[in-house]
Design a protein around this motif. Structure first.
Motif, PDB file in Angstrom:
ATOM      1  N   ARG A 296      30.572  31.755  57.160  1.00 45.17           N
ATOM      2  CA  ARG A 296      29.675  30.660  56.820  1.00 45.17           C
ATOM      3  C   ARG A 296      30.214  29.996  55.574  1.00 45.17           C
ATOM      4  O   ARG A 296      30.460  30.666  54.563  1.00 45.17           O
ATOM      5  CB  ARG A 296      28.288  31.210  56.485  1.00 45.17           C
TER       6      ARG A 296
ATOM      7  N   VAL B  78      24.176  34.854  64.990  1.00 45.15           N
ATOM      8  CA  VAL B  78      24.458  34.744  63.556  1.00 45.15           C
ATOM      9  C   VAL B  78      23.981  33.413  62.983  1.00 45.15           C
ATOM     10  O   VAL B  78      23.692  33.306  61.796  1.00 45.15           O
ATOM     11  CB  VAL B  78      25.966  34.916  63.231  1.00 45.15           C
ATOM     12  N   GLN B  79      23.863  32.405  63.850  1.00 49.38           N
ATOM     13  CA  GLN B  79      23.389  31.108  63.368  1.00 49.38           C
ATOM     14  C   GLN B  79      21.876  31.086  63.168  1.00 49.38           C
ATOM     15  O   GLN B  79      21.339  30.131  62.631  1.00 49.38           O
ATOM     16  CB  GLN B  79      23.787  29.989  64.350  1.00 49.38           C
TER      17      GLN B  79
ATOM     18  N   ILE C 289      28.060  41.277  61.665  1.00 50.84           N
ATOM     19  CA  ILE C 289      27.460  40.565  60.551  1.00 50.84           C
ATOM     20  C   ILE C 289      25.988  40.914  60.520  1.00 50.84           C
ATOM     21  O   ILE C 289      25.352  41.015  61.563  1.00 50.84           O
ATOM     22  CB  ILE C 289      27.682  39.048  60.729  1.00 50.84           C
TER      23      ILE C 289
ATOM     24  N   ILE D 293      32.293  25.105  63.481  1.00 53.84           N
ATOM     25  CA  ILE D 293      31.181  25.083  64.419  1.00 53.84           C
ATOM     26  C   ILE D 293      29.998  24.436  63.717  1.00 53.84           C
ATOM     27  O   ILE D 293      29.664  24.792  62.587  1.00 53.84           O
ATOM     28  CB  ILE D 293      30.821  26.483  64.986  1.00 53.84           C
TER      29      ILE D 293
ATOM     30  N   PRO E 157      29.671  38.433  65.933  1.00 51.73           N
ATOM     31  CA  PRO E 157      29.516  36.978  65.814  1.00 51.73           C
ATOM     32  C   PRO E 157      29.336  36.298  67.172  1.00 51.73           C
ATOM     33  O   PRO E 157      28.677  35.288  67.282  1.00 51.73           O
ATOM     34  CB  PRO E 157      30.822  36.527  65.164  1.00 51.73           C
TER      35      PRO E 157
ATOM     36  N   MET F 209      37.809  40.725  60.080  1.00 51.30           N
ATOM     37  CA  MET F 209      36.816  39.652  60.079  1.00 51.30           C
ATOM     38  C   MET F 209      36.000  39.610  61.360  1.00 51.30           C
ATOM     39  O   MET F 209      35.030  38.881  61.465  1.00 51.30           O
ATOM     40  CB  MET F 209      37.490  38.304  59.841  1.00 51.30           C
TER      41      MET F 209
ATOM     42  N   ASN G 240      26.823  24.810  59.002  1.00 52.31           N
ATOM     43  CA  ASN G 240      25.390  24.495  58.984  1.00 52.31           C
ATOM     44  C   ASN G 240      24.704  24.753  57.648  1.00 52.31           C
ATOM     45  O   ASN G 240      23.675  24.159  57.362  1.00 52.31           O
ATOM     46  CB  ASN G 240      24.664  25.273  60.086  1.00 52.31           C
TER      47      ASN G 240
ATOM     48  N   ASP H  49      31.348  28.109  60.092  1.00 47.65           N
ATOM     49  CA  ASP H  49      30.038  27.502  60.330  1.00 47.65           C
ATOM     50  C   ASP H  49      29.671  26.631  59.141  1.00 47.65           C
ATOM     51  O   ASP H  49      29.620  27.102  57.996  1.00 47.65           O
ATOM     52  CB  ASP H  49      28.987  28.618  60.520  1.00 47.65           C
TER      53      ASP H  49
ATOM     54  N   TYR I 219      33.902  34.997  62.184  1.00 45.19           N
ATOM     55  CA  TYR I 219      32.937  33.956  61.840  1.00 45.19           C
ATOM     56  C   TYR I 219      32.696  33.975  60.348  1.00 45.19           C
ATOM     57  O   TYR I 219      32.483  35.045  59.768  1.00 45.19           O
ATOM     58  CB  TYR I 219      31.653  34.271  62.597  1.00 45.19           C
TER      59      TYR I 219
END
Ligand SMILES: Cc1cc2nc3c(=O)[nH]c(=O)nc-3n(C[C@H](O)[C@H](O)[C@H](O)COP(=O)(O)OP(=O)(O)OC[C@H]3O[C@@H](n4cnc5c(N)ncnc54)[C@H](O)[C@@H]3O)c2cc1C
Ligand code: FES
Ligand code: FES
Lengths: 794, 159, 279
Positions: C10, B68-69, B5, C31, B22, B1, C55, C53, C8
């Motif tokens: 989502r 990644v956000q 990404i 997060i 990440p 994991m 969001n 995440d 991470y």
């Protein structure tokens, strides 16, 4: 001393103009070139494992796991670097000075929290930091020296075994009969003052990128330094490399303020690693490293006393200064620079005949202190101007009045101050007068009365100071050091395309010198500002240069630039006389053109260059042999340097319940000689004052008893934002030009020198009803709370 | 994991796809991966503001945002405001008022001011100073920056 | 200052997120805005193997009216949305004012309401607002949902009653009585910094609600001060407050100074609130 009359700056057009800056378009559009922006093929990234002990013996270092991590290329310890780089120290001929060796990576012992112990080189900064976590270091803690007043005692543990004591330097200044002066005084005042430790906090932290040229076996260090020349010269010794094989470039640098005027361990280790690995190596300091390792500032305890006569005249001054200089004596400035300046400048712009001072620089288990904006003088002014106010209060005299009576008058220059410094004529009295007029001093005193009647704490602060700027070879900036801080070099060249390049040994960290120096060179040469390319901060540009520090840029750069441009102009005039068939006296230059006075016979400088260099036959051989080219290199030595004087005044109000200090008004009146660019000069004052406000009210590096740095983030080391800095007025008085070429005086540091004293005086004035005198800064709300509680309870 | 990404981010109008760890900070993605070095890093803990960029039109700290956000987002950096030969209005106001010295805080100031000018009326200098208070400048003492933002506000309001 | 490696994911829905948390033996963390988490990651102060995440979860964001005249604020609502919300400004002016004190625009654009409550910084504005306004915090776990009264939510500095696999989904504010006045006072040395001390008050007639932050190990409803206000007015409330809080020392202020400040700010907040209440 009057300005050399053969240099025609009597009717300047460009010098003194509000020219927008040449560096701005690139910096505004994200096209600047800072060290952290540099990328090279195959570049590796370095990170440091730093000591978390303030004082400990290193028993063992295990780097195996770090080295085994994927992406890690090399790991170095102090022992490794000792084999790759010659040892160095900051020497000085000053009496009673002891130098320390500064290991780039600690060997056997760590002496402050943050000292670099192991360096990791890896494929990315992320991986390098992963590796740091895998290094195991066994320490054996030693007694930690935190208090310099303890560390200087003969029985204190020695920080450096090979030295006699922890006192790295000691000096005395004595003039006149101080004891007698105190016996005859109408009033005396004295205190223990404490000016705490701060740190520069440039928004760009330090960084280095080193390139190794395999073919030429040479190193190029791009780094965030203010002193590329000094760094190059020392690295040449450390690595046994001749000058041409070690080039130091300071590209766009994001602020300096003195913090970037030292040679740093990381630069040496990065060079060593790049040379060994034959790869580009990059190190970019993170903020935590920056707060713990970039040369700290100030940190002095001063026991001082003043004696005055009934009429307010200063009879005598005594000072005993203990400077906490941290673990090593910093290169190149040594452990003397900051504390010694405190006593050199303590008498300030005042008439003081009897002075006795002693200063000791004491090693402790803290980060090294170095040169920060103002160096020593913020403390001198803080102590001196606080003492003046305290003494004035005792005889019921107004702070303005006591200054007026003691400031050196115009007819007393040149004046030899009690510490031996000589002030050339500068507008000491006029600065005070104009500051009072500018802020409306008398009016404010009335308002203060009214405010007091309402129970509000309003105070007015005044501080006057003088500093030596552009100091030439007569007095070294750091006496006895083996570097020459007294000259600077400029080369002005017009090439075969007709373009003008002016190269300097100094460097710019935001002072706008690409613009101001272009203004000076363009003025003298007779071309447009935008026609002059200015090269700064590259050791390959001129054969000797040290850099930018000690408010020397305008004086040295402006002076050397004027000399070189003048020499080139003479060549232009020679050639033009021939080409335009006129007497040389009749040739004029301006805006990039050359013409015969009162005629329409003219040509451009570009055509003239082409005629000389390329159109063989237009200029006769004899003239070409004589002229060689349109190029000249000149060295300027201002010898004495010149005095810059200023008065700061401010109005503060302290919230009588929360104790928050609000600065309502602030004015700076300074005599910085001929102003090259008023917009830039104002900006220097604004920035200096803002830093001074930080020093006065909020900034402080705090250590706990075990030597841990508690202020290792910008959350805890608080620098002012736009809200805490007031709008201020800056007035330049150009009373009489000094003897420097062009009449320039230095102005980079002034704001920071005057503001702490000015604000401390204003706070003390506001708290006068409670009998509180500020003797320690920053005057944080917490400190004020304690003082006020104590005053109310007594 | 812990694998990389895949992300796709539109930066200054250009779509960029990349495989990232990440943990990669958006600041490093912009500077290192995309070579847009106009965005500066001054503290990596949110205080200095040098790294401020716009994400979907809002100013954000690129040091406190993971790359990644930003997947799927529109990012604007200082490079989008105008280049050295063709400065945008806010950049020009900064130049005319000498609102920068070393220039290191400047990209963050410009991006913050861009967002402030969109979101707040900025009636007074106090409002402007309040809006700038999350961006530390060590060189200018802020006065000229306030002057520049005031001028930009006047231009916005047709004053 | 770069984060250590972590994994991470989502989350597409609340169930998704909660399941991911539950599967991690309590090690994974949510997060949201990252404005508290990422600084800690950069300093390598926390070691979290997996971030979830949230969001991208639809419907977790926004301010809406509730039938009783209160508001429901989704966990993912950004600080700036709250600051700019006309509903908040009109119905909870004290909250509107408080939001302006949270950090700076760029952080408010990103930081979330749920993040601020869950992070439970004792010096933060929102947690104090939640106790002041008698908010209920809605949380979802793997097996159940619950609503937690704000006063029961905060346990210690940076610690709440949330289970490691629970997520805050919303905060619900009951309506404020019509005619209530409010006061908000905060002291920090630099604009936008966390409070050294802060006091917020809502007053209707003789009844005051008082919440403090920065002066105790959690945001606190100063019940003692509220009672003292009812019986003895502002000065008694100040005295009661000073004895009821337990501030601690840090670089920005000693416990003594914080206690002093709390009293000063309490007096100011109550006076302004009383004035507004009457107006
Ligand atoms: C320079 C700076 C100054 C600041 N000043 C202030 C200030 O003055 N006042 C103030 O109040 N705040 C301040 N903050 C913090 C800011 O408000 C944060 O945004 C907020 O505290 C956290 O929100 P977030 O969404 O960013 O949370 P994150 O950082 O994403 O998460 C914080 C914590 O909450 C958990 N979490 C997040 N969302 C949820 C959820 N829905 N359910 C369960 N757990 C969750 C996370 O796992 C983590 O433990 C400041 C931050 C910075 C960087
Ligand atoms: S680098 Fe992001 S706020 Fe300082
Ligand atoms: S211009 Fe240098 S930090 Fe702002």
């Amino acid at each position: 001393m009057s300005p050399p009359d053969d240099i025609d700056l009597t009717r300047p057009k460009l010098v003194g103009a509000k020219v927008v800056r040449r560096e701005d378009p690139r910096l505004l559009s994200g096209a600047g070139n800072y060290v952290a922006d540099i990328k090279r093929h195959g570049m590796l990234h370095m990170a440091f494992r730093r000591s978390d002990h303030a004082h400990a013996a290193i028993r063992n270092i295990d780097t195996k796991a770090a080295l085994a991590l994927r992406g890690v290329v090399a790991v170095y310890t102090g022992g490794d670097i000792a084999e790759m780089a010659n040892p160095y120290q900051a020497t000085s001929r000053m009496k009673n000075y002891q130098a320390t060796f500064i290991p780039p990576l600690a060997v056997g012992r760590v002496r402050y929290v943050g000292e670099a112990v192991v360096a990791v080189v890896a494929e990315s900064r992320y991986v390098a930091e992963d590796a740091l976590a895998l290094i195991e270091i066994e320490y054996e803690p030693l007694v930690v020296l935190i208090d310099p007043e303890e560390a200087l005692k003969p029985d204190a543990l020695k920080l450096h075994d090979d030295l006699d004591s922890n006192i790295l330097a000691e000096r005395e200044f004595i003039r006149g009969e101080v004891d007698e002066a105190f016996e005859n005084a109408a009033a005396t005042a004295g205190e223990r003052f404490h000016f705490t430790r701060t740190t520069p906090v440039t928004i760009e932290a330090r960084a280095a990128v080193v390139e190794f040229d395999k073919g030429g076996r040479s190193l190029t260090l791009h780094c965030t330094t203010q002193i590329p020349g000094i760094v190059r010269d020392k690295l040449s010794e450390i690595f046994d490399l001749p000058g041409p094989r070690i080039r130091v470039i300071a590209p766009d640098v994001g602020g300096g303020f003195g913090g970037k005027t030292s040679l740093y361990s990381e630069e040496i280790v990065a060079c060593a690693a790049s040379r060994a690995l034959e790869k580009p190596v990059k190190w970019v300091s993170d903020r935590m490293e920056d707060l713990m390792t970039t040369g700290h500032a100030f940190d002095e305890v001063v026991y001082a006393d003043i004696a005055i006569a009934e009429d307010g005249a200063i009879l005598g001054l005594k000072a005993d200064v203990i400077g906490d200089v941290g673990a090593y004596s910093i290169y190149p400035w040594t452990a003397t620079i900051e504390p010694v300046q405190v006593v050199s400048f303590m008498p300030g712009p005042y008439r003081i005949e009897n002075y006795a001072a002693r200063v000791r620089s004491v090693a402790t288990n803290k980060t090294l202190t170095g040169a920060y904006r103002g160096v020593g003088r913020p403390i001198s002014v803080f102590v001196m101007d606080r003492l003046l106010d305290m003494a004035a209060r005792k005889i019921g005299m107004d702070p303005m009045e006591i200054r007026r009576r003691n400031l050196i008058n115009d007819n007393e220059f040149p004046y030899k101050a009690a510490s031996g410094l000589v002030w050339d004529k500068s507008a000491f009295q006029a600065c005070l007068r104009e500051a009072a007029d500018g802020i409306g001093y008398d009016e404010l005193r009335h308002e203060q009365q009214a405010a007091r009647a309402e129970g509000r704490w309003v105070g007015i602060g005044v501080a006057s100071y003088a500093e030596l700027t552009g100091v030439g070879s007569r007095i070294a900036v750091a006496p006895g050091m083996p570097i020459n801080t007294g000259t600077e070099t400029c080369n002005v060249a017009i090439d075969s395309t007709g373009a003008v390049t002016a190269s300097f040994g100094i460097a710019s960290q935001g002072q706008g010198m690409e613009t101001t120096l272009a203004q000076v060179v363009a003025e003298v040469l007779g071309v447009k500002v935008e026609d002059v390319d200015v090269i700064l901060g590259d050791t390959s540009a001129v054969s000797h240069g040290t850099g930018t520090y000690a408010s020397r840029g305008a004086v040295f750069g402006g002076g050397a630039g004027t000399l070189a441009a003048k020499a080139v102009r003479e060549k232009i005039v020679r050639v033009a006389g021939h080409l335009l068939e006129a007497a040389e006296e009749d040739i004029e230059t301006g805006d990039g053109n050359v013409w015969v006075k009162g005629t329409d016979r003219a040509m451009t400088v570009r055509d003239l260059a082409r005629a000389l260099y390329s159109d063989m036959g237009r200029v006769p051989k004899e003239m070409r042999d004589e002229i060689d080219n349109l190029e000249a290199t000149k060295v300027y030595d201002p010898f004495f340097g010149t005095t810059t004087a200023a008065t700061h005044m401010c109005l503060v109000e302290i919230d009588a319940e929360t104790y928050k200090v609000e600065i309502g008004k602030y004015i700076v009146v300074e005599d910085c000689g001929r102003v090259i660019n008023p917009m830039i000069a104002d900006g220097q004052a604004h920035g200096g004052v803002a830093q001074g406000i930080g020093v006065a009210l909020m900034e402080e590096v705090i250590h706990d008893d075990s030597g841990q740095v508690l202020t290792a983030s910008l959350v805890d080391y608080v620098v002012p934002s736009a809200v805490e800095v007031p709008s201020m007025d800056v007035i330049h008085v150009e009373a009489e030009l000094p003897g420097t070429i062009g009449g320039f005086r230095g102005l980079g540091e002034g704001g920071t020198i005057g503001a702490p004293a000015c604000i401390a005086n204003a706070i003390s004035d506001a708290l006068n009803p409670l009998g509180i005198e500020i003797t320690e800064i920053p005057a944080t709300p917490e400190r004020l709370f304690r003082l006020i509680e104590a005053a109310r309870n007594s | 994991m812990m694998d990389r990404i895949s992300i796709s981010v539109t930066v200054n109008g250009t779509v960029h796809t990349a495989e990232v760890e990440p943990r990669l900070l958006l600041a490093d993605f912009v500077r290192e991966t995309l070579d847009l070095t106009g965005t500066h890093v001054g503290c990596e803990h949110g205080v200095c503001g040098a790294c401020t960029i716009l994400m979907n039109g809002d100013s954000v700290r690129s040091c406190l945002t993971l790359a990644v956000q930003a997947d799927g987002a529109e990012v604007e950096t200082v490079e989008s405001l105008g280049d050295a030969e063709n400065l945008g209005p806010l950049q020009k106001a900064f130049r005319d008022h000498h609102a920068l010295q070393c220039g290191f805080c400047t990209p963050g100031m410009l991006m913050t001011a861009t967002d402030m000018l969109r979101k707040y009326s900025l009636e007074t200098d106090d409002d402007i100073r309040d809006g700038l208070s999350g961006n530390i400048c060590r060189c200018t003492g802020y006065q000229h920056i306030v002057d520049a933002v005031r001028a930009a506000r006047d231009e916005r309001d047709g004053r | 200052m770069k984060p250590a490696p972590f994994a991470y994911v989502r989350a597409a829905s609340i169930e998704d997120a909660v399941a991911a948390l539950a599967a991690s033996d309590g090690l994974a963390k949510v997060i949201a805005g990252g404005q508290s988490l990422v600084p800690m990651l950069n300093f390598r102060l926390v070691d979290v193997p997996l971030f979830v995440d949230i969001n991208g979860i639809e419907g977790l964001s926004g301010v809406e009216e509730t039938p009783g005249g209160g508001l429901r604020i989704g966990a993912l609502t950004r600080h700036f949305e709250l600051e700019a919300s006309p509903l908040v400004r009109d119905r909870y002016p004290v909250l509107h004012e408080a939001m302006k004190h949270v950090a700076h625009l760029a952080i408010r654009n990103r930081g979330t309401i749920g993040g601020s409550l869950s992070h439970a910084d004792p010096a933060a504005e929102l947690p104090a607002m939640s106790v002041l306004l008698d908010a209920n915090i809605a949380a979802t776990g793997p097996t159940s949902k619950r609503s937690i009264a704000a006063q029961d939510f905060f346990e210690a500095p940076l610690t709440t009653v949330l289970a490691p696999d629970e997520i805050v989904t919303a905060v619900e504010l009951p309506p404020l009585p019509a005619g209530a006045g409010w006061g908000f006072e905060e002291f920090s040395q630099r604009r936008g910094d966390f409070a050294v001390a802060g006091v917020a008050a809502v007053v209707e007639q003789d009844v005051a609600r008082i919440a403090v932050f920065g002066v105790h190990d959690t945001p606190l409803r100063a019940v003692g001060a509220e009672q003292a206000f009812a019986s003895g007015g502002v000065d008694s409330a100040v005295d009661a407050l000073r004895s009821e809080i337990e501030p601690s020392d840090d670089l920005h202020g000693s416990a003594d100074y914080r206690r002093h400040l709390a009293g000063v700010l309490c007096k100011r907040a109550l006076e302004v609130a009383s004035k507004r209440a009457r107006a």
